[in-house]
Design a protein around this motif. Structure first.
Motif, PDB file in Angstrom:
ATOM      1  N   LEU A  36       0.851  -1.186   0.000  1.00  0.00           N
ATOM      2  CA  LEU A  36       0.000   0.000   0.000  1.00  0.00           C
ATOM      3  C   LEU A  36       0.884   1.232   0.000  1.00  0.00           C
ATOM      4  CD1 LEU A  36      -2.612  -1.001   2.720  1.00  0.00           C
ATOM      5  CD2 LEU A  36      -2.860  -1.159   0.249  1.00  0.00           C
ATOM      6  N   GLU A  37       0.464   2.254  -0.731  1.00  0.00           N
ATOM      7  CA  GLU A  37       1.228   3.491  -0.797  1.00  0.00           C
ATOM      8  C   GLU A  37       0.447   4.618  -0.132  1.00  0.00           C
ATOM      9  OE1 GLU A  37       2.406   4.211  -4.833  1.00  0.00           O
ATOM     10  OE2 GLU A  37       3.836   2.544  -4.795  1.00  0.00           O
ATOM     11  N   PHE A  38       0.898   4.966   1.055  1.00  0.00           N
ATOM     12  CA  PHE A  38       0.330   6.069   1.809  1.00  0.00           C
ATOM     13  C   PHE A  38       1.093   7.340   1.439  1.00  0.00           C
ATOM     14  CE2 PHE A  38      -0.287   2.218   4.195  1.00  0.00           C
ATOM     15  CZ  PHE A  38      -1.544   2.336   4.768  1.00  0.00           C
ATOM     16  N   VAL A  39       0.458   8.485   1.603  1.00  0.00           N
ATOM     17  CA  VAL A  39       1.111   9.762   1.331  1.00  0.00           C
ATOM     18  C   VAL A  39       1.053  10.608   2.599  1.00  0.00           C
ATOM     19  CG1 VAL A  39       1.086  11.866  -0.063  1.00  0.00           C
ATOM     20  CG2 VAL A  39       0.484   9.666  -1.111  1.00  0.00           C
ATOM     21  N   LEU A  40       2.211  11.097   3.004  1.00  0.00           N
ATOM     22  CA  LEU A  40       2.339  11.978   4.160  1.00  0.00           C
ATOM     23  C   LEU A  40       2.644  13.379   3.648  1.00  0.00           C
ATOM     24  CD1 LEU A  40       2.703  12.341   7.290  1.00  0.00           C
ATOM     25  CD2 LEU A  40       5.129  11.897   6.877  1.00  0.00           C
ATOM     26  N   VAL A  41       1.858  14.357   4.062  1.00  0.00           N
ATOM     27  CA  VAL A  41       2.044  15.742   3.621  1.00  0.00           C
ATOM     28  C   VAL A  41       2.308  16.607   4.843  1.00  0.00           C
ATOM     29  CG1 VAL A  41       1.013  17.717   2.434  1.00  0.00           C
ATOM     30  CG2 VAL A  41       0.496  15.383   1.664  1.00  0.00           C
ATOM     31  N   VAL A  42       3.414  17.340   4.794  1.00  0.00           N
ATOM     32  CA  VAL A  42       3.802  18.251   5.868  1.00  0.00           C
ATOM     33  C   VAL A  42       4.289  19.551   5.235  1.00  0.00           C
ATOM     34  CG1 VAL A  42       5.268  18.598   7.884  1.00  0.00           C
ATOM     35  CG2 VAL A  42       4.564  16.289   7.266  1.00  0.00           C
ATOM     36  N   ALA A  43       3.655  20.655   5.556  1.00  0.00           N
ATOM     37  CA  ALA A  43       4.060  21.950   5.011  1.00  0.00           C
ATOM     38  C   ALA A  43       5.195  22.538   5.851  1.00  0.00           C
ATOM     39  CB  ALA A  43       2.879  22.905   4.996  1.00  0.00           C
ATOM     40  N   GLU A  44       6.120  23.175   5.195  1.00  0.00           N
ATOM     41  CA  GLU A  44       7.246  23.815   5.878  1.00  0.00           C
ATOM     42  C   GLU A  44       6.777  24.901   6.843  1.00  0.00           C
ATOM     43  OE1 GLU A  44      11.185  24.571   6.866  1.00  0.00           O
ATOM     44  OE2 GLU A  44      10.575  23.060   5.436  1.00  0.00           O
ATOM     45  N   ASP A  45       5.738  25.639   6.439  1.00  0.00           N
ATOM     46  CA  ASP A  45       5.286  26.775   7.240  1.00  0.00           C
ATOM     47  C   ASP A  45       4.276  26.397   8.332  1.00  0.00           C
ATOM     48  OD1 ASP A  45       3.249  26.164   5.495  1.00  0.00           O
ATOM     49  OD2 ASP A  45       2.817  28.238   4.952  1.00  0.00           O
ATOM     50  N   GLU A  46       3.924  25.117   8.438  1.00  0.00           N
ATOM     51  CA  GLU A  46       2.987  24.668   9.468  1.00  0.00           C
ATOM     52  C   GLU A  46       3.464  23.332  10.058  1.00  0.00           C
ATOM     53  OE1 GLU A  46       0.745  24.990  12.114  1.00  0.00           O
ATOM     54  OE2 GLU A  46      -0.089  26.380  10.659  1.00  0.00           O
ATOM     55  N   PRO A  47       4.577  23.358  10.786  1.00  0.00           N
ATOM     56  CA  PRO A  47       5.173  22.115  11.282  1.00  0.00           C
ATOM     57  C   PRO A  47       4.329  21.376  12.313  1.00  0.00           C
ATOM     58  CG  PRO A  47       6.297  24.014  12.214  1.00  0.00           C
ATOM     59  CD  PRO A  47       5.337  24.544  11.184  1.00  0.00           C
ATOM     60  N   ALA A  48       3.322  22.022  12.873  1.00  0.00           N
ATOM     61  CA  ALA A  48       2.482  21.365  13.868  1.00  0.00           C
ATOM     62  C   ALA A  48       1.367  20.529  13.237  1.00  0.00           C
ATOM     63  CB  ALA A  48       1.868  22.399  14.800  1.00  0.00           C
ATOM     64  N   PHE A  49       1.249  20.534  11.912  1.00  0.00           N
ATOM     65  CA  PHE A  49       0.148  19.873  11.222  1.00  0.00           C
ATOM     66  C   PHE A  49       0.690  18.923  10.169  1.00  0.00           C
ATOM     67  CE2 PHE A  49      -2.757  19.687   7.596  1.00  0.00           C
ATOM     68  CZ  PHE A  49      -3.921  19.257   8.216  1.00  0.00           C
ATOM     69  N   PHE A  50       0.063  17.736  10.073  1.00  0.00           N
ATOM     70  CA  PHE A  50       0.357  16.867   8.940  1.00  0.00           C
ATOM     71  C   PHE A  50      -0.895  16.115   8.529  1.00  0.00           C
ATOM     72  CE2 PHE A  50       1.268  13.892  12.425  1.00  0.00           C
ATOM     73  CZ  PHE A  50       0.704  12.701  11.971  1.00  0.00           C
ATOM     74  N   GLN A  51      -0.874  15.628   7.304  1.00  0.00           N
ATOM     75  CA  GLN A  51      -1.970  14.827   6.766  1.00  0.00           C
ATOM     76  C   GLN A  51      -1.376  13.521   6.265  1.00  0.00           C
ATOM     77  OE1 GLN A  51      -3.850  16.111   3.073  1.00  0.00           O
ATOM     78  NE2 GLN A  51      -5.829  15.437   3.858  1.00  0.00           N
ATOM     79  N   LEU A  52      -2.035  12.421   6.592  1.00  0.00           N
ATOM     80  CA  LEU A  52      -1.643  11.102   6.123  1.00  0.00           C
ATOM     81  C   LEU A  52      -2.804  10.556   5.316  1.00  0.00           C
ATOM     82  CD1 LEU A  52       0.550   8.883   6.273  1.00  0.00           C
ATOM     83  CD2 LEU A  52      -0.611   8.041   8.321  1.00  0.00           C
ATOM     84  N   MET A  53      -2.539  10.140   4.076  1.00  0.00           N
ATOM     85  CA  MET A  53      -3.607   9.714   3.166  1.00  0.00           C
ATOM     86  C   MET A  53      -3.328   8.328   2.602  1.00  0.00           C
ATOM     87  SD  MET A  53      -4.090  13.132   0.858  1.00  0.00           S
ATOM     88  CE  MET A  53      -2.339  13.429   0.640  1.00  0.00           C
ATOM     89  N   LEU A  54      -4.398   7.642   2.271  1.00  0.00           N
ATOM     90  CA  LEU A  54      -4.344   6.434   1.468  1.00  0.00           C
ATOM     91  C   LEU A  54      -5.260   6.695   0.284  1.00  0.00           C
ATOM     92  CD1 LEU A  54      -3.274   3.626   1.001  1.00  0.00           C
ATOM     93  CD2 LEU A  54      -5.035   2.742   2.523  1.00  0.00           C
ATOM     94  N   PRO A  55      -4.660   7.106  -0.835  1.00  0.00           N
ATOM     95  CA  PRO A  55      -5.482   7.497  -1.991  1.00  0.00           C
ATOM     96  C   PRO A  55      -5.979   6.291  -2.790  1.00  0.00           C
ATOM     97  CG  PRO A  55      -3.156   7.871  -2.452  1.00  0.00           C
ATOM     98  CD  PRO A  55      -3.248   7.376  -1.043  1.00  0.00           C
ATOM     99  N   GLY A  56      -7.091   6.513  -3.479  1.00  0.00           N
ATOM    100  CA  GLY A  56      -7.604   5.538  -4.437  1.00  0.00           C
ATOM    101  C   GLY A  56      -8.011   4.207  -3.838  1.00  0.00           C
TER     102      GLY A  56
END
Length: 137
Positions: A36-56
């Motif tokens: 399975l390929e999960f995607v982790l998204v973390v913005a440089e300007d918001e280090p306190a927040f992240f999103q973890l996704m399993l698309p499709g």
């Protein structure tokens, strides 16, 4: 492509935990677990927040009952409160968003959140079936 400092922390920390993880964008990494390929998204300007996704995780087609699809998505979100089920076009994605004190806390949460997403997908498949183009999750 140069990954941002925040995503680099996640890649390093998750790699140390023996996760297969690689940068795919300046703000995103792919975590591969049991095919399975999960995607982790973390913005440089918001280090306190992240999103973890399993698309499709599910694919609709012309015969899909859209009202049922929306009902099942809502039922899954009600059953697994932290998971979000998003329908974008014909594809269904699951995700979780988290606020953390920093990458160390986020890294510690990722293994449990991966399981949470897998549970949401299992719940979705139990209610909706595998769909016209099944994927194993």
């Amino acid at each position: 492509m140069q990954a941002n400092t925040q995503i680099e922390h996640y890649i390093e920390g998750l790699g140390a935990m023996d996760f297969q993880v690689e940068a795919i964008d300046t703000h995103a990494a792919r975590i591969t677990l049991e095919n399975l390929e999960f995607v982790l998204v973390v913005a440089e300007d918001e280090p306190a927040f992240f999103q973890l996704m399993l698309p499709g995780v599910w694919q609709a087609d012309a015969s899909t009952d859209r009202a049922q699809l929306l009902d099942v998505a809502n039922d899954v979100m009600n059953a697994i409160k932290a998971a979000k089920v998003v329908i974008h076009g014909e594809a269904v994605h699951v995700s979780v968003e988290q606020f953390v004190a920093g990458p160390e806390q986020g890294i510690a949460l990722v293994p449990g959140l991966l399981e949470l997403l897998r549970s949401a997908v299992a719940e979705f498949h139990e209610r909706m079936g595998m769909g016209p183009a099944p994927r194993v999750h």
